[in-house]
Write an enzyme that holds these catalytic residues in place. Structure first.
Site, PDB file in Angstrom:
ATOM      1  N   GLU A  56      50.697 -40.971  -7.655  1.00 52.09           N
ATOM      2  CA  GLU A  56      50.603 -40.738  -9.100  1.00 52.09           C
ATOM      3  C   GLU A  56      51.954 -40.652  -9.770  1.00 52.09           C
ATOM      4  OE1 GLU A  56      48.861 -39.058  -6.893  1.00 52.09           O
ATOM      5  OE2 GLU A  56      46.939 -40.017  -7.310  1.00 52.09           O
ATOM      6  N   HIS A 126      37.657 -32.614  -9.155  1.00 47.02           N
ATOM      7  CA  HIS A 126      37.169 -33.800  -9.850  1.00 47.02           C
ATOM      8  C   HIS A 126      36.599 -33.402 -11.197  1.00 47.02           C
ATOM      9  CE1 HIS A 126      37.327 -35.284  -5.729  1.00 47.02           C
ATOM     10  NE2 HIS A 126      37.282 -36.506  -6.200  1.00 47.02           N
TER      11      HIS A 126
END
Lengths: 276, 374
Positions: A56, A126
Site C-alpha cells: 500500500e 474489513h
C-alpha cells in the site's frame, strides 16, 4: 446500475476522456475484488489498467509520482483498513506537495479509491471508516457517496479535481444499491452537502451508508413522533460544507450526526463543535 | 506421543525407525545446508500423521461449517500446507515462539490448542481460544502470537519477539511467518535489516503457496526466489510438502539462530487446495487440473503415509484407525463448537485497555454503555 457498476462507468468515462489516466492497485486487472474495474483492462490496455504487488505504501507513493509527472493516477487500496501503511505518503507527501513546492509541483491528479465501512461480516479489518484520521490533514479532499448516482458524479469530480482526493466507497452498497445512472459522464460538485429532505424540528447529518439509515429514522420519527426532520448528506468530508449544516441548524435548533466510525474523535465531533 | 488405538498388534512386526533421502535445499549465502537424510521413528511418524490428518480434517470441517453459515466472517484454510506447520513445530521447542498471518488454524493446533477450542473460536463461542472475540484470524496461545489480519504487519512483531528472546537469554528463538504476497511489503525489508543488524534469533519463513490471494507469484514479484530476498540474510528453499524436509531445515535454521549467528530465512514451497478464503472458489486464477495434480503427486499426508507403509513403520489398517479416531475427535469438537453458548453481552467492552477500575465505553449511541473490565 448498482454501485460497483456506476464506479466502473465513471472510470470508463475518465479513461476515455483523459488519455493519461491510469488505474492501478491490487487485483484491479481482472476486475477487482468488488468488480469495480471489470472490463477496463480489455478496453484500455494493460499499460493503463494494471496490478500492483501487495504494498500500500508503495501504491500511494507510486501514485503520487505518477500524478506529479502529469498523468492522472487512480489508485485503488483494496480495503480502507489497509490504507494505514500509506498514511505517511498521503499525509506527508501528497497533501503537502503543492504547498511545500510553492505551487511548482502538485499531485492533484491523484485519486485514491478504497472500499469503506461496515459490511456485516468484516470484523476488525474489513469494516473500518478512517475518514476522521484524514480529516485532520489539510491538503487532501475526502469524499463519500451514498448511492450509485452520487458515486459516479462525485468520483468523476474527484478525478478532475486538481487536489489529491480520497474516495471511500461504502462496500455494503456495492451490490445492494441500484439506481438509474446516466452512461455519459457528469459531475457532482465537491464540498457541497445535499439536503435530501427538508424539515423543521431537527437536522440529521450522515454520509455513506448511514444516510439511508437516517432517512428511515426521519420517516419513523415523522410517523411515530410527528417530528419533522431535515436530512442532509454531507458527501464531502473534507473540506466540508459547514454553511449548509449551520444554516439548517439555525432553522431547526437541533443537530444529530450519525457515523459508523468510533465516536471519540470521529468526524461528528468536528461538525458538532463547529456548530456550537 | 501418539495416541494410537491399537488393540492387539505385534509391535515387533514394524520397524522402529527408517532413514529417508530428502530433496536438497537451495542455499543462499550458506556453505552447507540441512542434512539430506532424515531418520524418522515409528512414534514420530505416527505423531506427524495424526497431527497432519487432524489439521486436514479440521479445515475440511471448517469448510463445511462455513457453508452451513455456522461460521461467519472470513475463514482462510490451511489444507495442503499441513507439512509446514507440523514440520516446524516438531523441530522447535514449546518454549520457542511462533507468529504468523491469518492462515493460522494449523499453527494454533500445532502449538497446543485443542480442536474444540479452535472450532469454538471460529463459531464465535465463549469456549473458543480467544473467548469468541477473535475468530479465524485471531487465535493465540502460549508462545503463539497469532493470527494477524494485516498482511506483513506480523513480521516486525516477530523480530521484536526475537529481540526479547535474545535479551532474556533463555536460548529461545522466534519463527516469523508470512506468505508470498506479504513478501512484497515494505515492512518486511525493514525487519530484515533490523534483524541482521542486531543479529536477532529470528527465523523468517515465507510460506510460498504460489498465489497471493488471486495473483500468482510470477505476476507479483520481480524475484520469486523468496529465500534470497533477505539479501544479506542467509536463506534456504525447502520442499514444504515434505514434513521431514521441513523438519530438518527448521532444525538447521534453529541451530543457526541459537548459535548467535543472527537471522536466517526459509522459503517453504507449498500449496493450498482451497482458495484464498472461503469466498474464493480458487479456480479463477488456477486450473482444477493443477490442484488435482498437486493433490495426487505431492499431498503431504499421502507422502508420509506412503513412506511409513513402504518402510514398514506402520500398516495401512493402523493409519486408517488413526483416521477414524481423528474424525471422531473433529465431530465431537464440531458438536461443542455449535452448541457452546456465545460470549455474554457484558463482555463486549472488556479488555480494551488494561485498567484497574472498570470504566464505561460508549456503544453505538450516547445512551448505550458497556462496562470495560480487564
Amino acid at each position: 446500475m448498482n454501485l460497483f457498476q456506476s464506479i466502473t462507468s465513471a472510470l470508463d468515462n475518465a479513461l476515455a476522456k483523459d488519455p493519461t489516466a491510469v488505474i492501478f492497485g491490487e487485483d484491479v486487472a481482472f476486475g477487482g475484488v468488488f468488480r469495480c474495474t471489470v472490463g477496463l483492462r480489455d478496453k484500455y490496455g494493460k499499460d493503463r489498467v494494471f496490478n500492483t504487488p501487495l504494498c500500500e505504501q508503495g501504491i500511494v507513493g507510486f501514485g503520487i509520482g505518477v500524478a506529479v509527472a502529469g498523468a492522472t493516477a487512480i489508485a485503488e487500496i483494496q480495503f480502507a483498513d489497509y490504507i494505514f501503511p500509506a498514511f505517511d505518503q498521503i499525509v506527508n507527501e501528497a497533501a503537502k506537495y503543492r504547498y511545500r513546492s510553492g505551487d511548482l509541483f502538485n499531485c492533484g491528479n491523484l485519486t485514491i479509491r478504497a472500499p469503506w465501512g461496515c459490511v456485516g461480516h468484516g470484523a476488525l479489518y474489513h469494516s473500518q471508516s478512517p475518514e476522521a484520521f484524514f480529516a485532520h490533514c489539510p491538503g487532501i479532499k475526502i469524499v463519500i457517496p451514498r448511492s450509485p448516482l452520487q458515486a459516479k458524479g462525485l468520483l468523476l469530480s474527484c478525478i478532475e479535481d486538481k487536489n489529491p482526493c480520497i474516495f471511500f466507497e461504502p462496500k455494503i452498497l456495492y451490490r445492494a444499491a441500484v439506481e438509474q445512472v446516466p452512461v455519459e459522464p457528469y459531475n457532482i460538485p465537491l464540498s457541497q452537502a445535499e439536503v435530501l429532505q427538508t424539515g423543521s424540528d431537527v437536522t440529521l447529518v450522515a454520509w455513506g451508508t448511514q444516510v439511508h439509515v437516517i432517512k428511515e429514522v426521519a420517516a419513523m420519527a415523522q410517523e411515530k413522533l410527528g417530528v419533522s426532520c431535515e436530512v442532509i448528506d454531507l458527501r464531502t468530508i473534507l473540506p466540508w460544507d459547514s454553511e449548509t449544516i449551520c444554516k439548517s441548524v439555525v432553522k431547526t435548533g437541533r443537530l444529530l450526526i450519525s457515523h459508523e466510525a468510533p465516536l471519540t474523535g470521529g468526524f461528528a465531533s468536528e461538525i458538532s463543535s463547529t456548530v456550537q | 506421543a501418539s495416541r494410537v488405538m491399537v488393540a492387539s498388534r505385534n509391535y515387533a512386526d514394524f520397524a522402529s525407525e527408517a532413514t529417508f533421502e530428502l530433496k536438497k535445499c537451495d542455499l543462499h549465502r550458506l556453505e552447507e545446508g540441512p542434512s539430506t537424510t532424515a531418520v524418522m521413528t515409528r512414534e514420530e511418524g505416527l505423531h506427524y500423521y495424526k497431527t497432519m490428518q487432524t489439521i486436514r480434517r479440521m479445515e475440511l470441517k471448517s469448510d463445511q461449517l462455513y457453508k452451513q453459515k455456522i461460521i461467519r466472517g472470513f475463514c482462510h484454510l490451511y489444507d495442503g500446507q499441513e507439512a509446514c506447520c507440523v514440520g516446524l513445530e516438531v523441530a522447535i521447542k514449546p518454549t520457542d515462539h511462533v507468529i504468523t498471518a491469518y492462515r493460522a488454524h494449523g499453527f494454533t493446533y500445532a502449538r497446543g490448542v485443542p480442536v474444540r477450542e479452535i472450532l469454538a473460536e471460529l463459531t464465535g463461542r465463549k469456549g473458543g481460544c480467544a473467548k469468541g472475540k477473535g475468530g479465524s484470524m485471531h487465535m493465540y496461545t502460549k508462545n503463539f502470537y497469532g493470527g494477524n489480519g494485516i498482511v506483513g504487519a506480523q513480521v516486525p512483531l516477530g523480530a521484536g519477539i526475537a529481540l526479547a528472546c535474545k535479551y532474556f537469554g533463555k536460548n529461545e528463538i522466534c519463527l516469523t511467518l508470512y506468505g508470498d504476497g506479504a513478501a512484497n511489503q515494505g515492512q518486511i525489508f525493514e525487519t530484515y535489516n533490523m534483524a541482521a543488524l542486531w543479529k536477532l534469533p529470528c527465523i523468517f519463513i515465507c510460506e510460498n503457496n504460489r498465489y497471493g490471494m488471486g495473483t500468482s507469484v510470477e505476476r507479483a514479484a520481480a524475484s520469486t526466489d523468496y529465500y534470497k530476498r533477505g539479501d544479506f540474510i542467509p536463506g534456504l528453499r525447502v520442499d514444504g510438502m515434505d514434513v521431514l524436509c521441513v523438519r530438518e531445515a527448521t532444525k538447521f535454521a534453529a541451530e543457526h539462530c541459537r548459535a548467535g549467528k543472527g537471522p536466517i530465512l526459509m522459503e517453504l514451497q507449498t500449496y493450498r487446495y482451497h482458495g484464498h478464503s472461503m469466498s474464493d472458489p480458487g479456480i479463477s486464477y488456477r486450473t482444477r487440473e493443477e490442484i488435482q495434480e498437486v493433490r495426487s503427486k505431492s499431498d503431504p499426508i499421502t507422502l508420509l503415509k506412503d513412506r511409513m507403509v513402504n518402510n514398514n513403520l506402520a500398516s495401512i489398517e493402523e493409519l486408517k484407525e488413526i483416521d477414524v479416531a481423528v474424525r471422531k475427535e473433529i465431530e465431537e469438537a464440531a458438536q461443542f463448537a455449535t452448541t457452546d453458548p456465545e460470549p455474554p453481552l457484558e463482555e463486549l467492552g472488556n479488555h480494551i485497555y488494561f485498567n484497574e477500575p472498570p470504566f464505561e465505553v460508549r456503544g453505538p449511541n450516547q445512551w448505550i454503555r458497556y462496562k470495560s473490565v480487564s
